[in-house]
Design an enzyme around this catalytic site. Structure first.
Site, PDB file in Angstrom:
ATOM      1  N   ASN A  10      53.484  -8.045 -26.454  1.00  0.00           N
ATOM      2  CA  ASN A  10      54.659  -7.176 -26.519  1.00  0.00           C
ATOM      3  C   ASN A  10      54.263  -5.953 -27.353  1.00  0.00           C
ATOM      4  OD1 ASN A  10      57.095  -5.949 -26.982  1.00  0.00           O
ATOM      5  ND2 ASN A  10      57.970  -7.603 -28.221  1.00  0.00           N
ATOM      6  N   LYS A  12      55.897  -3.275 -27.896  1.00  0.00           N
ATOM      7  CA  LYS A  12      57.030  -2.612 -28.561  1.00  0.00           C
ATOM      8  C   LYS A  12      56.954  -1.092 -28.336  1.00  0.00           C
ATOM      9  CE  LYS A  12      57.260  -6.545 -31.588  1.00  0.00           C
ATOM     10  NZ  LYS A  12      57.634  -7.141 -32.845  1.00  0.00           N
ATOM     11  N   HIS A  97      65.034 -10.080 -27.135  1.00  0.00           N
ATOM     12  CA  HIS A  97      64.145 -10.032 -28.307  1.00  0.00           C
ATOM     13  C   HIS A  97      64.992  -9.781 -29.556  1.00  0.00           C
ATOM     14  CE1 HIS A  97      61.169  -8.641 -31.169  1.00  0.00           C
ATOM     15  NE2 HIS A  97      60.277  -9.285 -30.423  1.00  0.00           N
ATOM     16  N   GLU A  99      64.630  -7.921 -32.022  1.00  0.00           N
ATOM     17  CA  GLU A  99      64.818  -6.507 -32.390  1.00  0.00           C
ATOM     18  C   GLU A  99      65.924  -5.880 -31.549  1.00  0.00           C
ATOM     19  OE1 GLU A  99      60.689  -5.395 -32.025  1.00  0.00           O
ATOM     20  OE2 GLU A  99      60.262  -6.541 -33.842  1.00  0.00           O
ATOM     21  N   GLU A 170      61.015 -17.350 -31.333  1.00  0.00           N
ATOM     22  CA  GLU A 170      60.498 -16.368 -32.278  1.00  0.00           C
ATOM     23  C   GLU A 170      61.383 -16.353 -33.525  1.00  0.00           C
ATOM     24  OE1 GLU A 170      57.871 -13.288 -30.155  1.00  0.00           O
ATOM     25  OE2 GLU A 170      59.893 -12.504 -30.227  1.00  0.00           O
ATOM     26  N   GLY A 176      56.374  -9.852 -37.416  1.00  0.00           N
ATOM     27  CA  GLY A 176      55.835  -8.676 -38.097  1.00  0.00           C
ATOM     28  C   GLY A 176      55.747  -8.824 -39.596  1.00  0.00           C
ATOM     29  N   SER A 215      53.994 -13.291 -35.774  1.00  0.00           N
ATOM     30  CA  SER A 215      52.738 -13.170 -36.518  1.00  0.00           C
ATOM     31  C   SER A 215      51.628 -14.084 -36.000  1.00  0.00           C
ATOM     32  CB  SER A 215      52.973 -13.411 -38.014  1.00  0.00           C
ATOM     33  OG  SER A 215      53.845 -12.425 -38.537  1.00  0.00           O
TER      34      SER A 215
HETATM   35  P1  PGA Z   1      54.488 -10.038 -34.191  1.00  0.00           P
HETATM   36  O1  PGA Z   1      55.687  -9.800 -33.140  1.00  0.00           O
HETATM   37  O2  PGA Z   1      53.404 -10.798 -33.468  1.00  0.00           O
HETATM   38  O3  PGA Z   1      54.054  -8.651 -34.593  1.00  0.00           O
HETATM   39  O4  PGA Z   1      55.054 -10.827 -35.325  1.00  0.00           O
HETATM   40  C1  PGA Z   1      56.055 -10.805 -32.222  1.00  0.00           C
HETATM   41  C2  PGA Z   1      57.178 -10.324 -31.360  1.00  0.00           C
HETATM   42  O5  PGA Z   1      58.067  -9.603 -31.866  1.00  0.00           O
HETATM   43  O6  PGA Z   1      57.235 -10.633 -30.157  1.00  0.00           O
END
Ligand code: PGA
Length: 256
Positions: A10, A12, A97, A99, A170, A176, A215
């Protein structure tokens, strides 16, 4: 057990088109279509075409969008619907997601409509669920995730369940942040999600792929994929570096 394993990057809101092309090419060169692990990339809408050019219809990389509208077309400024994604050559989309949920008001109800419309349109969906830190600390993580599932699947019928439906657990506190769920925490939640799906949809629910995200890095992928109910990864930050992403794909292959 014949569950499909996936590693999906992903990206983003990252990578201009030229960089997206370079990154996708490096990933496609390092992945192989014959692998037991399917590889997906989710660039921005504007880079879908350059990644598609690299992906090829039968190539090793499957193309996903990061979000999708709950309707196909109409007076909805800024929206991109499932038929448009299919037209751009995408296999499907990430939906719900954290976010999107936290920053762009993707409510449970909207997520549910997006999921339904995407499946109806014949596309794949990677449905994301996950609890925040407060819920985890209060021991309410399962309650939160089950309530997200109940809402998302409220109008999904058993006939709609197929390989096109993928789930991603997640935990928000792991996205992140560099803080990862332990393999035990991930496995326990994946088992809970699977049993909920099985109770509701029987075998078709039980056999869905459930990815872990939060992560994921080359250094923790092997121990996470060793968890019996972890069927692959949704990778954010580490997917922007082809070498790291391919290391995660290799770890998933070794553990598949
Ligand atoms: P990350 O993000 O691997 O940077 O923690 C995962 C995601 O948001 O799908």
């Amino acid at each position: 057990m014949s569950r499909i394993h996936w590693v999906v990057g992903n990206w983003k809101q990252n990578l201009l088109r030229a960089d997206a092309r370079t990154c996708a090419q490096a990933i496609a060169d390092g992945a192989t279509s014959a692998s037991p692990v399917r590889v997906g990339l989710a660039p921005t809408y504007l880079a879908l075409d350059v990644v598609r050019a690299v992906a090829q219809p039968d190539g090793p990389v499957h193309l996903f969008a990061q979000d999708v509208a709950a309707q196909d077309s109409g007076a909805f400024t800024g929206e991109v619907g499932p038929a448009m994604l299919a037209d751009a050559g995408a296999t499907g989309s990430i939906i719900g997601h954290s976010e999107r949920r936290a920053l762009f008001a993707d409510t449970d109800e909207l997520v549910s409509r997006k999921l339904l419309r995407t499946l109806e349109a014949g596309l794949s969906a990677i449905l994301c669920v996950g609890e925040g830190l407060e819920a985890r600390d209060a021991g309410k993580h399962e309650t939160v995730v089950i309530s997200q599932l109940s809402a998302a699947f409220s109008n999904v019928t058993p006939e709609m369940l197929s390989d096109r439906l993928i789930l991603a657990y997640e935990p928000v506190w792991a996205i992140g942040t560099g803080r990862t769920a332990t393999p035990e925490q991930a496995d326990a939640m994946h088992r809970r999600i699977r049993s909920w799906l099985q109770d509701r949809y029987g075998e078709a629910g039980r056999d869905r792929s459930i990815l872990y995200g939060g992560s994921v890095k080359p250094g923790n992928a092997a121990e996470l994929i060793a968890a019996p109910d972890v069927d692959g990864f949704l990778v954010g930050g580490a997917s922007l570096d082809p070498a790291s992403f391919l290391d995660i794909v290799r770890a998933a292959k070794a553990g598949a």
